[in-house]
Scaffold this active site. Sequence first.
Site, PDB file in Angstrom:
ATOM      1  N   ARG A   1      29.430  21.137  68.912  1.00 28.47           N
ATOM      2  CA  ARG A   1      30.459  20.547  68.051  1.00 28.47           C
ATOM      3  C   ARG A   1      29.934  20.526  66.620  1.00 28.47           C
ATOM      4  O   ARG A   1      28.761  20.819  66.365  1.00 28.47           O
ATOM      5  CB  ARG A   1      30.892  19.148  68.522  1.00 28.47           C
ATOM      6  CG  ARG A   1      29.886  18.307  69.254  1.00 28.47           C
ATOM      7  CD  ARG A   1      28.790  17.708  68.415  1.00 28.47           C
ATOM      8  NE  ARG A   1      29.260  17.086  67.195  1.00 28.47           N
ATOM      9  CZ  ARG A   1      28.571  16.988  66.089  1.00 28.47           C
ATOM     10  NH1 ARG A   1      27.348  17.503  66.016  1.00 28.47           N
ATOM     11  NH2 ARG A   1      29.055  16.418  65.019  1.00 28.47           N
TER      12      ARG A   1
ATOM     13  N   ALA B   1      31.852  21.709  62.735  1.00 27.62           N
ATOM     14  CA  ALA B   1      32.589  22.909  62.339  1.00 27.62           C
ATOM     15  C   ALA B   1      31.702  24.156  62.167  1.00 27.62           C
ATOM     16  O   ALA B   1      32.004  25.213  62.728  1.00 27.62           O
ATOM     17  CB  ALA B   1      33.386  22.630  61.059  1.00 27.62           C
TER      18      ALA B   1
ATOM     19  N   ARG C   1      39.639  24.211  69.463  1.00 29.74           N
ATOM     20  CA  ARG C   1      39.537  23.088  68.514  1.00 29.74           C
ATOM     21  C   ARG C   1      40.359  23.431  67.275  1.00 29.74           C
ATOM     22  O   ARG C   1      39.883  24.134  66.394  1.00 29.74           O
ATOM     23  CB  ARG C   1      38.081  22.824  68.112  1.00 29.74           C
ATOM     24  CG  ARG C   1      37.102  22.473  69.230  1.00 29.74           C
ATOM     25  CD  ARG C   1      37.401  21.119  69.886  1.00 29.74           C
ATOM     26  NE  ARG C   1      37.438  20.016  68.955  1.00 29.74           N
ATOM     27  CZ  ARG C   1      36.367  19.359  68.493  1.00 29.74           C
ATOM     28  NH1 ARG C   1      35.158  19.735  68.853  1.00 29.74           N
ATOM     29  NH2 ARG C   1      36.512  18.325  67.680  1.00 29.74           N
TER      30      ARG C   1
ATOM     31  N   GLN D   1      29.174   9.817  67.588  1.00 26.27           N
ATOM     32  CA  GLN D   1      28.277  10.890  67.148  1.00 26.27           C
ATOM     33  C   GLN D   1      27.200  10.389  66.186  1.00 26.27           C
ATOM     34  O   GLN D   1      26.093  10.916  66.156  1.00 26.27           O
ATOM     35  CB  GLN D   1      29.072  12.016  66.481  1.00 26.27           C
ATOM     36  CG  GLN D   1      30.019  12.751  67.417  1.00 26.27           C
ATOM     37  CD  GLN D   1      31.440  12.255  67.287  1.00 26.27           C
ATOM     38  OE1 GLN D   1      31.671  11.061  67.093  1.00 26.27           O
ATOM     39  NE2 GLN D   1      32.405  13.156  67.387  1.00 26.27           N
TER      40      GLN D   1
ATOM     41  N   ASP E   1      35.520  19.357  58.378  1.00 27.97           N
ATOM     42  CA  ASP E   1      35.959  20.344  59.362  1.00 27.97           C
ATOM     43  C   ASP E   1      36.967  21.319  58.771  1.00 27.97           C
ATOM     44  O   ASP E   1      37.107  22.436  59.257  1.00 27.97           O
ATOM     45  CB  ASP E   1      36.568  19.639  60.578  1.00 27.97           C
ATOM     46  CG  ASP E   1      35.498  19.046  61.467  1.00 27.97           C
ATOM     47  OD1 ASP E   1      35.174  19.677  62.480  1.00 27.97           O
ATOM     48  OD2 ASP E   1      34.969  17.969  61.142  1.00 27.97           O
TER      49      ASP E   1
ATOM     50  N   ASN F   1      37.958  15.380  58.094  1.00 27.60           N
ATOM     51  CA  ASN F   1      36.660  15.110  58.714  1.00 27.60           C
ATOM     52  C   ASN F   1      36.893  14.090  59.830  1.00 27.60           C
ATOM     53  O   ASN F   1      38.025  13.656  60.068  1.00 27.60           O
ATOM     54  CB  ASN F   1      35.669  14.583  57.676  1.00 27.60           C
ATOM     55  CG  ASN F   1      34.233  14.568  58.182  1.00 27.60           C
ATOM     56  OD1 ASN F   1      33.742  15.564  58.710  1.00 27.60           O
ATOM     57  ND2 ASN F   1      33.557  13.444  58.056  1.00 27.60           N
ATOM     58  N   LYS F   2      35.840  13.726  60.518  1.00 29.70           N
ATOM     59  CA  LYS F   2      35.955  12.841  61.663  1.00 29.70           C
ATOM     60  C   LYS F   2      36.737  11.582  61.322  1.00 29.70           C
ATOM     61  O   LYS F   2      36.626  11.036  60.228  1.00 29.70           O
ATOM     62  CB  LYS F   2      34.559  12.477  62.169  1.00 29.70           C
ATOM     63  CG  LYS F   2      34.549  11.743  63.505  1.00 29.70           C
ATOM     64  CD  LYS F   2      35.223  12.560  64.596  1.00 29.70           C
ATOM     65  CE  LYS F   2      34.596  13.919  64.782  1.00 29.70           C
ATOM     66  NZ  LYS F   2      35.303  14.765  65.762  1.00 29.70           N
TER      67      LYS F   2
END
Length: 353
Positions: A51, A53, A94, A203, A244, A254-255
Amino acid sequence: MTSTTSQVYPVIWQDDRVLLIEQNRLPNEYTFVEIKCCDDMAHAIKTMIVRGAPAIGVAAAYGMYLGARDIQTESRDEFLNELEKIGKTLGQTRPTAVNLFWAIQRMLNTARKTLGPVEYLKTVLLETAKTINAEDIQTCQAIGDKGLEVLPKNPEKLTLLTHCNAGALATAGYGTALGVVRSAWTAGRLARVYADETRPRLQGAKLTAWECVQEGIPVTLITDNMAAHCMQRGLIHAVVVGADRIAANGDTANKIGTYSLALVAKAHKVPFFVAAPLSTIDFSIGDGSQIPIEERDPVEIYQVGNTRLTAEGVEFYNPAFDVTPAELIAAIITEYGAVVPSELQQFQTKQVV
């Protein structure tokens, strides 16, 4: 297969297969998964064995080769048609991470432009995947160095905050946001990094904190909702996150939780930086409203391990990413330098596809 080395490479080509660090098992187990075919690579990307990007892009490039290797034809046209199908399979894993599609397109373009028999095309595709892998490590090191140049000059020893994992595990090695942290540490400018735990998949807790421990970088883990408190108390000098997908205007996906972190940073006058390779910028979309947002299984929210956290009958919403508006970003750090979001267009001609 296990390893104890502090040098982390999440995607490794070895002999006739790919080795991926099984990131779902970190930090308790440092193990590798062998990938020998395209379908296995698609599964690994989908289930977040690999995981981040840039790492997804590298993995997808190898996945394209593994799929190409199994195509049984001597017809160039048939080979290219089958390769496009392989690209579609990988592209469905994804949807938010643009590096995935960038790598697939680069592999397709390479095959289309390469003359010669099918077996030669396969050889060139493997070399291209290896090149993408090597380039990413060099790119991340450059991002780290460019990021160091734009960090606040005072105090001399900085405390940085990061969200999710944008380190070696999320790239081919070294990292983007954590690459900036590494460069600051090497240069003697880092006092400590604060890592958001990053719900719901943790994460930051599982991966970023682990990476820092491997290299002896001082790290303090906080829950996501502690960031404002830490800034209010003057504990954070700058925020550095990965990405990402970045739209042409600088809006950044992003996350999940990154957007709220940027708002908090703005309120406390803490500079907020995005670190990402040029391949993460999607110049085909004008702004963040066009970025597809992946939604994941709600089990990530209501269950930890085998323990359910909520009552039956509760409904869930689990977007994996959010979009931070460009006006909240002090600079976007790429391998070519750091620029304010409105100046991203100058890099468009440098992007390799």
